[in-house]
Design a protein around this motif. Structure first.
Motif, PDB file in Angstrom:
ATOM      1  N   GLN A  38      -1.889  10.281  11.645  1.00  0.00           N
ATOM      2  CA  GLN A  38      -2.546  10.223  10.463  1.00  0.00           C
ATOM      3  C   GLN A  38      -1.581  10.781   9.198  1.00  0.00           C
ATOM      4  O   GLN A  38      -1.806  10.344   8.065  1.00  0.00           O
ATOM      5  CB  GLN A  38      -3.788  11.485  10.832  1.00  0.00           C
ATOM      6  CG  GLN A  38      -4.856  11.272  11.753  1.00  0.00           C
ATOM      7  CD  GLN A  38      -5.724  12.285  11.942  1.00  0.00           C
ATOM      8  OE1 GLN A  38      -5.399  13.569  11.752  1.00  0.00           O
ATOM      9  NE2 GLN A  38      -6.856  12.166  12.851  1.00  0.00           N
ATOM     10  N   VAL A  39      -0.422  11.613   9.762  1.00  0.00           N
ATOM     11  CA  VAL A  39       0.383  12.032   8.728  1.00  0.00           C
ATOM     12  C   VAL A  39       1.077  10.748   8.173  1.00  0.00           C
ATOM     13  O   VAL A  39       1.574  10.726   6.971  1.00  0.00           O
ATOM     14  CB  VAL A  39       1.437  13.061   9.246  1.00  0.00           C
ATOM     15  CG1 VAL A  39       2.408  13.340   8.267  1.00  0.00           C
ATOM     16  CG2 VAL A  39       0.543  14.243   9.615  1.00  0.00           C
ATOM     17  N   HIS A  40       1.493   9.944   8.985  1.00  0.00           N
ATOM     18  CA  HIS A  40       2.179   8.691   8.885  1.00  0.00           C
ATOM     19  C   HIS A  40       1.442   7.869   7.925  1.00  0.00           C
ATOM     20  O   HIS A  40       1.833   7.347   6.797  1.00  0.00           O
ATOM     21  CB  HIS A  40       2.538   8.042  10.134  1.00  0.00           C
ATOM     22  CG  HIS A  40       3.517   6.712   9.945  1.00  0.00           C
ATOM     23  ND1 HIS A  40       3.228   5.580  10.129  1.00  0.00           N
ATOM     24  CD2 HIS A  40       4.930   6.950   9.565  1.00  0.00           C
ATOM     25  CE1 HIS A  40       4.162   4.811   9.791  1.00  0.00           C
ATOM     26  NE2 HIS A  40       5.248   5.405   9.510  1.00  0.00           N
ATOM     27  N   GLU A  41      -0.029   7.726   8.219  1.00  0.00           N
ATOM     28  CA  GLU A  41      -0.658   6.808   7.584  1.00  0.00           C
ATOM     29  C   GLU A  41      -0.825   7.298   6.016  1.00  0.00           C
ATOM     30  O   GLU A  41      -1.102   6.729   5.116  1.00  0.00           O
ATOM     31  CB  GLU A  41      -2.252   6.655   8.069  1.00  0.00           C
ATOM     32  CG  GLU A  41      -2.092   5.788   9.377  1.00  0.00           C
ATOM     33  CD  GLU A  41      -3.471   5.856  10.031  1.00  0.00           C
ATOM     34  OE1 GLU A  41      -4.275   6.775   9.575  1.00  0.00           O
ATOM     35  OE2 GLU A  41      -3.707   5.065  10.842  1.00  0.00           O
ATOM     36  N   ARG A  42      -0.889   8.710   5.834  1.00  0.00           N
ATOM     37  CA  ARG A  42      -1.009   9.319   4.400  1.00  0.00           C
ATOM     38  C   ARG A  42       0.142   9.172   3.777  1.00  0.00           C
ATOM     39  O   ARG A  42       0.141   8.783   2.555  1.00  0.00           O
ATOM     40  CB  ARG A  42      -1.365  10.875   4.706  1.00  0.00           C
ATOM     41  CG  ARG A  42      -1.613  11.661   3.335  1.00  0.00           C
ATOM     42  CD  ARG A  42      -2.416  12.991   3.461  1.00  0.00           C
ATOM     43  NE  ARG A  42      -1.570  13.777   4.132  1.00  0.00           N
ATOM     44  CZ  ARG A  42      -1.074  15.032   3.369  1.00  0.00           C
ATOM     45  NH1 ARG A  42      -1.134  14.956   2.172  1.00  0.00           N
ATOM     46  NH2 ARG A  42      -0.095  15.707   3.868  1.00  0.00           N
ATOM     47  N   PHE A  43       1.244   9.183   4.544  1.00  0.00           N
ATOM     48  CA  PHE A  43       2.596   8.772   3.728  1.00  0.00           C
ATOM     49  C   PHE A  43       2.669   7.457   3.223  1.00  0.00           C
ATOM     50  O   PHE A  43       3.099   7.085   2.071  1.00  0.00           O
ATOM     51  CB  PHE A  43       3.879   8.983   4.670  1.00  0.00           C
ATOM     52  CG  PHE A  43       5.072   8.416   4.249  1.00  0.00           C
ATOM     53  CD1 PHE A  43       5.778   9.074   3.363  1.00  0.00           C
ATOM     54  CD2 PHE A  43       5.351   7.246   4.723  1.00  0.00           C
ATOM     55  CE1 PHE A  43       6.890   8.465   2.884  1.00  0.00           C
ATOM     56  CE2 PHE A  43       6.758   6.667   4.184  1.00  0.00           C
ATOM     57  CZ  PHE A  43       7.320   7.406   3.298  1.00  0.00           C
ATOM     58  N   GLU A  44       2.093   6.491   4.125  1.00  0.00           N
ATOM     59  CA  GLU A  44       2.029   5.261   3.615  1.00  0.00           C
ATOM     60  C   GLU A  44       1.337   4.927   2.334  1.00  0.00           C
ATOM     61  O   GLU A  44       1.245   3.992   1.720  1.00  0.00           O
ATOM     62  CB  GLU A  44       2.001   4.083   4.961  1.00  0.00           C
ATOM     63  CG  GLU A  44       2.823   4.124   5.786  1.00  0.00           C
ATOM     64  CD  GLU A  44       2.905   3.134   6.977  1.00  0.00           C
ATOM     65  OE1 GLU A  44       1.530   2.992   7.513  1.00  0.00           O
ATOM     66  OE2 GLU A  44       3.660   2.454   7.339  1.00  0.00           O
ATOM     67  N   ARG A  45      -0.036   5.584   2.606  1.00  0.00           N
ATOM     68  CA  ARG A  45      -1.118   5.421   1.731  1.00  0.00           C
ATOM     69  C   ARG A  45      -0.941   6.108   0.246  1.00  0.00           C
ATOM     70  O   ARG A  45      -1.002   5.508  -1.069  1.00  0.00           O
ATOM     71  CB  ARG A  45      -2.327   6.027   2.273  1.00  0.00           C
ATOM     72  CG  ARG A  45      -3.592   5.522   1.398  1.00  0.00           C
ATOM     73  CD  ARG A  45      -4.699   6.059   2.122  1.00  0.00           C
ATOM     74  NE  ARG A  45      -4.838   7.651   2.471  1.00  0.00           N
ATOM     75  CZ  ARG A  45      -4.819   8.087   3.655  1.00  0.00           C
ATOM     76  NH1 ARG A  45      -4.640   7.139   4.746  1.00  0.00           N
ATOM     77  NH2 ARG A  45      -4.711   9.287   3.750  1.00  0.00           N
ATOM     78  N   SER A  46      -0.208   7.231   0.335  1.00  0.00           N
ATOM     79  CA  SER A  46      -0.151   7.952  -1.030  1.00  0.00           C
ATOM     80  C   SER A  46       1.500   8.791  -1.156  1.00  0.00           C
ATOM     81  O   SER A  46       1.620   9.322  -2.034  1.00  0.00           O
ATOM     82  CB  SER A  46      -1.072   9.126  -1.000  1.00  0.00           C
ATOM     83  OG  SER A  46      -1.031   9.909   0.201  1.00  0.00           O
ATOM     84  N   GLY A  47       2.338   8.583  -0.190  1.00  0.00           N
ATOM     85  CA  GLY A  47       3.644   8.680  -0.494  1.00  0.00           C
ATOM     86  C   GLY A  47       3.955  10.379  -0.180  1.00  0.00           C
ATOM     87  O   GLY A  47       5.082  10.767  -0.470  1.00  0.00           O
ATOM     88  N   HIS A  48       2.923  10.787   0.716  1.00  0.00           N
ATOM     89  CA  HIS A  48       3.275  12.549   0.935  1.00  0.00           C
ATOM     90  C   HIS A  48       4.479  12.487   1.847  1.00  0.00           C
ATOM     91  O   HIS A  48       4.345  11.848   3.133  1.00  0.00           O
ATOM     92  CB  HIS A  48       2.138  13.087   1.482  1.00  0.00           C
ATOM     93  CG  HIS A  48       0.951  13.254   0.316  1.00  0.00           C
ATOM     94  ND1 HIS A  48       1.166  14.509  -0.221  1.00  0.00           N
ATOM     95  CD2 HIS A  48      -0.038  12.730   0.011  1.00  0.00           C
ATOM     96  CE1 HIS A  48       0.073  14.395  -1.148  1.00  0.00           C
ATOM     97  NE2 HIS A  48      -0.719  13.261  -1.029  1.00  0.00           N
ATOM     98  N   PRO A  49       5.519  12.962   1.712  1.00  0.00           N
ATOM     99  CA  PRO A  49       6.600  13.204   2.561  1.00  0.00           C
ATOM    100  C   PRO A  49       6.458  13.921   3.808  1.00  0.00           C
ATOM    101  O   PRO A  49       5.531  14.917   3.965  1.00  0.00           O
ATOM    102  CB  PRO A  49       7.878  14.002   1.708  1.00  0.00           C
ATOM    103  CG  PRO A  49       6.856  14.739   0.740  1.00  0.00           C
ATOM    104  CD  PRO A  49       5.723  14.103   0.446  1.00  0.00           C
TER     105      PRO A  49
END
Length: 428
Positions: free
Chosen positions: A289-300
């Motif tokens: 889920q963290v990885h998908e959020r990074f790919e979706r919105s760039g959250h490091p």
């Protein structure tokens, strides 16, 4: 959710169970009340006609002294009250009708000699005869009688008849007072209409309340059903509708038990039993889920893998019970230090995965250094009274759009570099 067969849903079952009795009960009560009230109205009409009949008789007695009699003259029969000829004198009956809207007739035997009843052309029904039942009851048996629906010139009447007697007591004629049945029925309907309206409105209100209650009840049950379906499908972190939990009835209590069950299931499925940290299965899911959020919105994010140094030696030297104490104490320090920064996972054995959310590598390394210092302060007492100190080695990397298995492998590579080069350190 499986589609229900029409008519088999709980909502319709509740409606059938509640609304049908409400409708039937309302109809019974309304019909009974309206019927009783209509009977009372009919009784009032009857009493009114009886009183009016007595009034008309009294008026004739006051106006004309003497008894009722009849004389034949030139082949015609004339009815008298005392010495006054009644035939053709409509003054009293017309005056009474004008005031009361009630028709009046004086009969000689069974024939009308004075009447306010007329046809559509205004011709009075003089010379017409009374019905057979009236002749029998009033003329022959000499008793006053009320009829709820007798036909006069083709029109139904509420009618009261009383005998008129000659000086010797014989029945010489009759006095009739009556109202058209249609007028009485209209009067009764106007009287009972409020009862009917109130009954219908009460039924509608009760049905609306029942529908609303049933809808709320079934809505809560369906929310419970939907929640259980999601939990059964593995969505153990799905949120339960707070509206159900705020209920104070059995459904609310059921909802609270279900939430507790969800928590217990989540602990069994997602938590490591010994350390109470996320187990590997739930950790992989959270990391995804963290990885998908990074790919979706760039959250490091950053990923660290840590390993307790010389853990096998602890087990061999002090026993597995002591080893378990070390795992529990280390896990507690990791969980507390990761609060608000990300999450910790027991990755396997004495190995742990740390995920730092919404931060870059430099900041994550700083936090990890604090964690390492805290771990170094751990001192677990073994069975023989000796104090067991703990250190850990970590490998940490910045999260990227690489596949998760590559990210974890890179962090693991740095960990083993640290393990092979002195331990008790952070490699980044």
């Amino acid at each position: 959710m499986k589609k229900r067969i029409n008519g088999s849903s709980l909502f319709w079952v509740l409606l059938k169970m509640n609304i049908l009795p409400i409708i039937l009960l309302t109809l019974v009560i309304t019909t009974f009340s309206a019927t009783r009230f209509a009977d009372s109205m009919n009784k009032e009409v009857q009493n009114g006609l009886m009183n009016l009949c007595d009034t008309v008789i009294t008026m004739y007695d006051l106006m004309y002294e003497g008894d009722y009699s009849a004389v034949e003259q030139d082949g015609a029969i004339y009815m008298l009250k005392g010495e006054h000829q009644l035939n053709g004198d409509f003054s009293i009956v017309d005056a009474v009708k004008e005031k009361t809207k009630v028709d009046i007739t004086i009969f000689y035997q069974d024939t009308r000699v004075i009447t306010t009843i007329s046809d559509e052309n205004g011709k009075r029904a003089i010379g017409t005869r009374a019905s057979a039942i009236v002749i029998k009851d009033v003329l022959e048996e000499g008793k006053s009688s009320f009829y709820s629906k007798t036909s006069i010139e083709g029109e139904g009447y509420f009618a009261y008849y009383t005998p008129l007697r000659a000086a010797d007591g014989t029945v010489i004629g009759m006095l009739f007072v009556g109202k058209p049945s249609a007028e009485v029925e209209a009067l009764v309907f106007e009287a009972v209409k409020p009862i009917i309206i109130i009954g219908i409105l009460t039924m509608i209100l009760a049905c609306l309340i029942t529908i609303r209650f049933s809808n709320q009840l079934v809505g809560a049950i369906r929310k419970i059903e939907s929640f259980l379906e999601k939990v059964a499908g593995g969505e153990l972190r799905t949120e339960f509708d707070p509206m159900v939990l705020r209920r104070t009835d059995e459904l609310g209590e059921m909802g609270r038990y279900i939430v507790r069950m969800q928590k217990s299931l989540r602990e069994l499925v997602e938590q490591d039993i010994l350390t109470k940290l996320n187990n590997r299965r739930s950790g992989e899911k959270l990391l995804k889920q963290v990885h998908e959020r990074f790919e979706r919105s760039g959250h490091p994010f950053c990923v660290a893998i840590g390993d307790i140094d010389h853990f096998k030696r602890v087990n061999d030297s002090y026993g597995h019970e002591c080893g378990d104490k070390v795992l529990v104490e280390v896990s507690s320090r990791l969980k507390n230090n990761m609060y608000g920064k990300g999450f910790a996972v027991r990755w396997g054995g004495e190995e742990f995965l740390l995920v730092f959310e919404d931060m870059y590598l430099e900041e994550a390394v700083g936090h990890l250094q604090v964690i390492l210092e805290d771990i170094r302060s751990v001192a677990v007492e073994a069975e023989d009274g000796q104090s067991v100190n703990v250190t850990m080695t970590f490998g940490i990397i910045q999260g990227s759009s690489e596949k998760l298995e590559h990210i974890i492998k890179d962090a693991d590579t740095k960990l083993y570099f640290g393990k092979n080069n002195g331990r008790d350190q952070i490699v980044h």
